[in-house]
Each structure stands twice: as structure tokens, then as C-alpha cells.
Design an enzyme around this catalytic site. Structure first.
Site: not given
Length: 327
Positions: A117, A145, A141
Site C-alpha cells: 500500500s 504493510k 495498518y
């Protein structure tokens, strides 16, 4: 050669599964259906129900379907939720990936495509974000990643895997209405939700150093993103180790206010005017991809513009919520 697609019944995963099967690739989907929808997938695609962290299930699936490559999309992906539940996000995203890679190595699988991402970059202060921009994620998050990329590359280097990490930007649109994103977490569905309830779209901050003062983002059509996964899978096939890490975007920026205007035009909901609220912590002014490396390494280029993304997303929204057409 069979490709295992984890999270393959999700919004992005189903588009990847359809793109790969349409191109003649054999695929099998693993999904726990916490957010996936089985009806998104072609009937010809085998589906295994279960979590990516179930090692015994992974071993059986890789062997039974003679899997030789993995496209890993299964993950928790809500930034706000990750701040509230960091342990859950690390357990699901990193713990699941660890089990998957361990099973991959044991089964002799040679190729891994990891869906990363643009969240790994954090708040880049550049006109175009290249893959060389330092990574400084601002949420658990984004951290999972980036940590996932490190883990994929380390496993690849240690065990001779050919790997690719795709850092994609803001995903929108749908190939068909029934495949649309059903969540209300990103800017386009959030604005759809507001306008169909007769409420004003929200703009978080209009004092950024951008042409109209609102944040600028790079939006990529989910069909193009699916093609990028196919391109990465094929680029790895037959390769003896090595890693590719590339951005997947359009290289074009759209401001929040421009998006609100376009949504009003396409949906026919032109009022009330957007309301401006305070900036959200951690929102960078501009995040737009440099796409040169994806073009060079994968031969990849996008085909859809932002208008087609919004139009197809709106068709999907109305498909899942017919009441949206009223008024």
C-alpha cells in the site's frame, strides 16, 4: 501452474481472480469470508474457506491444487481501526503472512506477489512519490504493510523466491456493479453515502498547500489494479529469485473538492454543497504516484480515468443499494 489468491473473494481479490482467469491462468481462492462475497467469483474458480493463518489448511490447499505461485491480498485494511486495535492488525496481517510464507517455502512454491500500500510512505513531501522515497507509515495498518514487505523480501532472499510488492494508491470503481466495494470506508463511497441521505459531503481541511486547498490523491481503477497483479505474476514466472517493488497508480492527482464536484455531476446529486471540517491528523497534502518503474518492470499502464472510476462505483453503489436511485 496454479496461483493461490488469498482474500480472493474480497473487492480487490475478486477482480484479480477474474483478471487472471480471463487471461488463462489457473487460480484457487482462499478466503475466510469475513468481508469476502462468494458470488463475486466465477463458478469455475475453486474456493477454500478459512483463514490464511491456518497452517494445516494452507498445506492441504497448496498440495491439493499444485500451487506454484501466491498472490497475497488477505489482510485487515482499515486505518482507523488499526489505531484502535494494533495487536489485532499485527496478528492478522503479519502473523498470517508468516504462516503463509512458511507454508510456501515448505511446499516449494517459487513466486509470491504481495499486495502492499501507499500507506507505507506516510506523509511524503514530494510532487510524485517514487519507490525511493523513504517509508514512514503513520498507522499500524501502514506499519504492517511495510513490515510485510520486509518479511516477503527476507523470505525471498533466504529461500530463492521470486517476489513482488505492489504499493497501490487509492482504489475505486468496479468491473461490474455486482463486484463493487460494499464498504463505506474510502472517500468515494463515503460521499455516496452522504449525498444519498441528503447530507452534505465532508471535506477535511481546505487550507493545504494545494491549488484548491484540499488534499490531492491518486485514484486507480480496480480493473487496472487487477491487471497490475496479473502483470506482476507473469513477470515473476520463470524468474530465479529477486524482488520487484513498484507503485501502482495513475500519476494523476485529484483533489477532494474536485472529487466532490465530479461525484455530484455523475450522480445528479448536486446539493447541498460540501461542508469543510477540521483537518484529520496525519492527512498529507498530496500523495500521487510515480508510475515509471511499473511501466518499465511490468509493462503496466492504466486504461481508466477518474470519471469511469466514479461512474462504475456509482453503478455498483446503486446495485447494492437500490434506494440510492430515489431522489
Amino acid at each position: 501452474m496454479t496461483w493461490l489468491i488469498t482474500g480472493g473473494a474480497g473487492y480487490i481479490g475478486a477482480h484479480v481472480a477474474r483478471a487472471m482467469t480471463a487471461a488463462g491462468e489457473r487460480v484457487v481462492v482462499l478466503d475466510d469470508f469475513s468481508s469476502g462475497i462468494a458470488a463475486r467469483l466465477p463458478e469455475s474458480v475453486p474456493v477454500v474457506r478459512g483463514p490464511v493463518g491456518d497452517r494445516a489448511l494452507l498445506d492441504r490447499t497448496l498440495a491439493a491444487h499444485e500451487v506454484r505461485g501466491v498472490v497475497h491480498l488477505a489482510a485487515k485494511k482499515q486505518v482507523g481501526e488499526s489505531v484502535e486495535r494494533p495487536l489485532h492488525y499485527y496478528r492478522e496481517n503479519i502473523g498470517g503472512l508468516t504462516e503463509l510464507l512458511d507454508a510456501v517455502v515448505a511446499a516449494g512454491v517459487r513466486n509470491v506477489v504481495f499486495s502492499s500500500s501507499a500507506a507505507v510512505y506516510g506523509m511524503p513531501d514530494v510532487e510524485l512519490v517514487t519507490e525511493d522515497v523513504p517509508c514512514a507509515p503513520m498507522s499500524p495498518y501502514g506499519e504492517t504493510k511495510l513490515s510485510g514487505e520486509w518479511l516477503v523480501r527476507a523470505a525471498g532472499a533466504a529461500h530463492g523466491l521470486a517476489t513482488a510488492c505492489l504499493r497501490y494508491f487509492n482504489v475505486a470503481g468496479a468491473a461490474r456493479p455486482e463486484l463493487a466495494d460494499t464498504g463505506v470506508y474510502n472517500i468515494i463511497p463515503m460521499m455516496f453515502d452522504r449525498i444519498t441521505r441528503g447530507e452534505a459531503p465532508r471535506i477535511f481541511g481546505d487550507d493545504y498547500p494545494t491549488p484548491d486547498g484540499t488534499c490531492v490523491r491518486d485514484y486507480i481503477h480496480v480493473e487496472d489494479l487487477a491487471e497490475a497483479h496479473l502483470a506482476a505474476a507473469r513477470a515473476l514466472t520463470g524468474r530465479d529469485g529477486g524482488d520487484l517493488t513498484v507503485n501502482v497508480g495513475t500519476g494523476e492527482g485529484v483533489s477532494v473538492r474536485e472529487m466532490a464536484d465530479l461525484i455530484g455531476e455523475i450522480t445528479g446529486h448536486r446539493g447541498p454543497e460540501p461542508v469543510v471540517e477540521a483537518r484529520r491528523p496525519g492527512d498529507p497534502a498530496r500523495v500521487v504516484a510515480s508510475c515509471e518503474l511499473a511501466a518499465k518492470e511490468l509493462g503496466f499502464a492504466t486504461r481508466h480515468d477518474v470519471r469511469s472510476m466514479v461512474a462504475s462505483a456509482w453503478e455498483g453503489w446503486c446495485h447494492h443499494r437500490p434506494q440510492a436511485l430515489e431522489g
